[in-house]
Design a protein around this motif. Structure first.
Motif: not given
Length: 411
Positions: A6-22, A24-36
């Motif tokens: 997965q690739k995340y652009g700079g706008t989606s990481l611009s604040t601490a809250e945005h980083v936390r939200r992303v 969460e998305r990365i962790d959800a992908a990992r929980q499907t069992g796929r190496p992430t």
């Protein structure tokens, strides 16, 4: 399970809250069992701020030091993302491009990925960690750091997916590829699917969603690719492999309108006593991997002309001045141009498309400086101040707010 990149652009990481939200998305992908693996860009306007800092100290910073400086933005993003994942109780490790085994070739600021040694990434994945890779960078065989240029994090993600035999998802600040920029054309439609060759042409012609190099690499290496929003759970656009050209000639269609409102056109006067002049000029620019477009030249014409992105105009001018004697007298650079492109299939077999483009602009009172066609696009240069009106008028002329019917079956 095959890995997921997965690739995340700079706008989606611009604040601490945005980083936390992303995270969460990365962790959800990992929980499907796929190496992430997550590839991250520099946060917000970090790259612009770093460049501005450098230019306060020197009007033309050395390319090597610029690369050293700019790469820190992605490295910081990777470390912060790993930290956010740790807070969630998720195993994660951040890697620089060098630590991820990314080897590059080419000049500073525009390097190309040569090879990727995936052993370190695979070892961390096998231990159950999410691997967060700093995009946009790699090292050469001597260990020197190089950046990949505009869109480099997209290219990093696709290259890693190719090396890992993985699916690739590009998350950005738009929720899909549209028929036109929705900021200029509110009625523009999201495209659920588009062929990789056409997407690459769109990217080169001005669409900001993906970088052309990343799309081309996905097509060549057969990497499944999705573009979607980092902030919303919407389906996005799937980039498919293969040719966009239908089997039947009547299946040609217009898919999208793109624009690049920061274009410069170089015109170099030809000299009959120096027939190698155009070759030297283009060679000098190619040596720096500066993309050129809309090239016009013939032996019986008085000038060579081509366009470059506005951001590359100073570098291109330096290269031309090195290659062309009397450059001040014989080289003209026109700024404040916009390249507007009609993208689709069968453009060369449908000359009426070019006619309709020119007629629409003429009725709008917009001068067309030049027009070029190939099988996938019709591109025209117009004064930059007319960009929004021209894009909206062409979107309307080709009725692009209406969904395209499915192609006629060939069997």
């Amino acid at each position: 399970m095959k890995p997921l990149v997965q690739k995340y652009g700079g706008t989606s990481l611009s604040t601490a809250e945005h980083v936390r939200r992303v995270a969460e998305r990365i962790d959800a992908a990992r929980q499907t069992g796929r190496p992430t693996v997550a590839v991250v860009s520099a946060r917000g306007d970090t790259t612009d701020r770093l460049l501005a800092d450098a230019k306060q100290l020197h009007p033309h910073p050395a390319p090597r030091e610029t690369d050293q400086l700019l790469a820190t933005g992605e490295v910081a993003s990777a470390a912060l993302m790993a930290t956010a994942l740790h807070r969630r109780g998720t195993r994660a490790v951040s890697l620089t491009g060098a630590q991820a085994g990314i080897r590059t070739t080419g000049p500073h600021g525009a390097a190309l990925i040569d090879t990727i040694d995936t052993r370190a990434v695979r070892a961390h994945l096998e231990r159950g960690s999410v691997v967060v890779v700093a995009g946009f960078q790699g090292i050469d065989p001597a260990g020197e750091l190089f950046t990949l240029g505009r869109g480099g994090s997209d290219t990093t993600a696709v290259a890693l997916a190719a090396a890992l035999d993985a699916r690739c998802e590009i998350y950005t600040d738009v929720d899909a590829v549209y028929t036109a920029d929705p900021r200029l054309v509110p009625q523009a439609r999201p495209l659920p699917e588009i062929a990789a060759p056409l997407m690459a042409e769109m990217a080169f012609a001005g669409a900001r969603v993906l970088h052309a190099r990343a799309v081309e690499l996905a097509a060549v290496r057969n990497v499944p690719l999705l573009v979607a929003s980092a902030m919303h759970d919407r389906p996005g656009t799937t980039i498919t492999g293969g040719s966009p050209i239908g089997m039947l000639e009547k299946e040609g269609f217009v898919a999208a309108i793109t624009h690049d409102a920061d274009i410069a056109r170089f015109t170099i006067r030809l000299d009959p006593d120096d027939p190698e002049r155009p070759h030297r000029a283009l060679r000098a620019i190619a040596d720096q991997i500066i993309p050129v477009d809309l090239v016009t030249w013939a032996d019986d014409r008085p000038a060579l002309s081509f366009t470059v992105a506005g951001a590359a105009v100073h570098q291109a001018r330096r290269q031309v001045e090195l290659a062309v004697p009397n450059a001040g007298r014989d080289v003209a650079v026109q700024r404040e141009l916009s390249k507007i492109s009609l993208l689709g299939t069968g453009m060369l077999t449908r000359p009426e498309y070019a006619v309709r483009v020119l007629r629409t602009l003429e009725e709008l009172g917009v001068p067309a400086n030049s027009l070029h066609t190939n099988q996938l696009r019709v591109s025209v240069l117009v004064p930059a101040e007319h960009t929004a009106a021209a894009v909206a008028a062409l979107h309307d002329e080709f009725e692009m707010d209406r969904p395209r019917p499915d192609p006629v079956p060939t069997s």
